[in-house]
Design an enzyme around this catalytic site. Structure first.
Site, PDB file in Angstrom:
ATOM      1  N   GLY A  99      44.185  32.209   6.509  1.00 11.02           N
ATOM      2  CA  GLY A  99      44.910  33.400   6.042  1.00 11.02           C
ATOM      3  C   GLY A  99      44.129  34.657   6.380  1.00 11.02           C
ATOM      4  O   GLY A  99      44.653  35.610   6.975  1.00 11.02           O
ATOM      5  N   HIS A 100      42.809  34.662   6.042  1.00  8.56           N
ATOM      6  CA  HIS A 100      41.972  35.817   6.378  1.00  8.56           C
ATOM      7  C   HIS A 100      41.923  36.006   7.896  1.00  8.56           C
ATOM      8  O   HIS A 100      41.980  37.121   8.392  1.00  8.56           O
ATOM      9  CB  HIS A 100      40.522  35.600   5.928  1.00  8.56           C
ATOM     10  CG  HIS A 100      40.337  35.515   4.445  1.00  8.56           C
ATOM     11  ND1 HIS A 100      39.915  34.367   3.814  1.00  8.56           N
ATOM     12  CD2 HIS A 100      40.501  36.440   3.471  1.00  8.56           C
ATOM     13  CE1 HIS A 100      39.825  34.589   2.523  1.00  8.56           C
ATOM     14  NE2 HIS A 100      40.184  35.833   2.277  1.00  8.56           N
TER      15      HIS A 100
END
Ligand code: PAF
Length: 521
Positions: free
Chosen positions: A36-37
């Site tokens: 996600g990051h």
């Protein structure tokens, strides 16, 4: 890539970027970086010159007796990941460095010695705020500090923390931070489970249970899209029925910007939930919206974007968002004022108050109608005076900011095709179909040569044409304002050897593949 632990260090490193007006991105994180990051970081790397990732487990946003101590910390591994994806700077301050006035308790919320940022209680008191009192004040305080320290042009936040995103947007608007907040879509595992640093706490059985969150959201979305279920009562019921077995914290249907509860979906709504899986609290959400699809076509000069865009709009019955006409409208306004073309502050003052209206069309024979401050300028914006000056005016930040806002308002309605250089990366990052239309330098030079010959020019130096095109590409990719970038999720279409009709047919095919039943979007 460089790692800085102090404010003095990172600010000194950033000085050249600030001085030269480079596009500087900040991706604030608490570390334990996951896919996600990485998707936020990749988007930041694609669209900016310098990228800073901050890694700071912010004690202010953890409630007393929560998982602050247990929260995963893996700085070395995070730095390695950042290096691999092209981050320039990791800023990982200690608690003492960032909160020097809370020495005794290392910044926990019991300390009252420091200045805090309090977002509107109407946005923080419900949803996650209900079970996490003080959390969003902690987020707002640290984000304010990071924005002040780094002074980025853009800051990237994930849609997964939708409440945080809305609060940060409001904070930035209310406190006039000169930063653009970029929201990035939720990244999910193959099972549908949204990536979260807290997934590390889940056993394999719990991970299976956690998939229910996504399944519930999916079911509610399906009810909205396919059965036209719109009331909050029914949608939330679908959600709850499909996640039985998990201990729900809340489910909510709210306005994504104000976070105020909705009784039904009008144009756009945020369907959100939090649930405990074992001891781990997970959140997830989906946006429900009515808007029709957007096609964003980017690419270098001479790739045939304008003709293709017009024809695609026509054949699909979508509106053609002629961004060029918007720039022409504001250029006309400046030329018809007393303000000098290089008086950027005067132009900023003028255009920020301007009322630019467009009536878009799908038909290439009917150009977009443009009015500025109530005056119809549809013809006037095509004058050679406007043509000569449009590039100078459109390079000014205030002009671009004004039009970006307006382009995104059109994007909210959807059902359009637009062409440019940074539409897929920047203007419409959520466009359903992104095309990067390109052709080799040789092919574009041949096309240009043909055009010039048709215009009656002879003795064209082909080598020189190629060189000019190459130089233009380099300039367009490096420029600070709207640089040419291919979005990671764009489909690259190399048009060498293809006719315009073949290119159009390919794009229409791609669109139809994704939206088989859409007629006008
Ligand atoms: O979303 C997060 O990881 C955090 O809330 C943030 C924005 C980095 C602030 O600490």
């Amino acid at each position: 890539m460089r790692l800085f632990r102090t404010i003095a260090g990172v600010r000194t490193q950033l000085k050249p970027a600030w001085k030269t007006d480079q596009n500087l991105a900040l991706v604030p994180t608490m570390g334990a970086l996951h896919s996600g990051h990485l998707s936020l970081i990749e988007q930041a790397v694609t669209a900016n010159d310098v990228v800073v990732v901050s890694i700071f487990v912010n004690p202010l946003q953890f409630e007393p007796s929560s998982d602050l101590e247990q929260y995963p910390r893996q700085l070395e591994q995070d730095c390695q990941l950042c290096e691999e994806v092209g981050v320039d700077i990791v800023f990982a301050p200690t608690v003492e460095e960032l909160y020097p006035h809370t020495p005794s308790a290392q910044g926990t919320q019991t300390q009252e010695e420091m200045t805090r940022v309090i977002p509107p209680p109407a946005m923080t008191s419900q949803m996650c705020g209900h079970s996490r009192p003080g959390h969003f004040e902690g987020v707002a305080t640290v984000v304010t500090k990071l924005l002040n320290i780094i002074q980025p042009t853009r800051a990237y936040f994930g849609q997964k923390d939708a409440q945080q995103l809305a609060i940060v947007r409001r904070l930035v608007a209310d406190l006039n931070f000169p930063v653009e907040i970029c929201a990035c879509p939720i990244v999910r595992e193959a099972s549908g489970l949204a990536y979260s640093s807290r997934n590390q706490y889940l056993s394999s059985d719990e991970k299976k249970q956690a998939q229910g969150l996504y399944q519930g959201l999916q079911r509610a979305k399906q009810a909205f899209q396919e059965e036209n279920i719109r009331t909050a009562e029914k949608l939330l019921l679908y959600l709850q029925e499909n996640i039985s077995g998990l201990q729900l914290d809340y489910t909510a249907l709210v306005d994504p910007d104000t976070l105020q509860p909705l009784t039904s979906v009008n144009k756009k709504a945020l369907l959100a939930l939090a649930a405990y899986v074992g001891k781990t609290r997970l959140i997830d959400n989906m946006i429900l919206r009515d808007r029709a699809p957007i096609i964003a076509i980017d690419g270098p000069a001479g790739a045939g974007k304008s003709t293709v865009t017009r024809q695609v709009a026509y054949q699909l019955g979508l509106l053609h968002l002629d961004t060029g006409a918007m720039y022409r409208g504001l250029t006309w306004l400046v030329l018809n004022s007393e303000i000098a073309l290089d008086d950027e502050a005067g132009i900023a003052e003028l255009v920020s108050q301007a009322d630019l209206q467009l009536v878009l069309s799908s038909d290439p024979e009917i150009p977009v109608k443009v009015s500025v401050n109530g005056k119809d300028v549809t013809k006037a914006i095509r004058s050679s005076l406007v043509t000569r000056n449009v590039s100078v005016i459109s390079a000014q930040k205030a002009v671009r900011d004004k039009l970006l806002e307006q382009q995104r308002q059109w994007g909210e309605k959807g059902g359009l095709v637009a062409e440019g250089r940074d539409l897929g990366t920047h203007v419409f990052p959520n466009a359903e179909l992104k095309i990067f239309l390109t052709a080799s330098v040789g092919e574009r030079a041949r096309r240009r040569q043909k055009e010039l010959v048709t215009q009656g020019q002879e003795n064209i130096d082909f080598e020189q044409l190629q060189q000019e095109i190459q130089q233009r590409d380099t300039y367009d990719s490096a420029r600070a304002i709207a640089p040419l970038r291919k979005a990671p999720d764009a489909i690259e279409l190399v048009t060498d050897g293809l006719t315009i009709e073949e290119v159009i047919a390919k794009i229409i095919h791609l669109y139809r593949d994704r939206f088989p039943i859409a007629d006008s979007g």
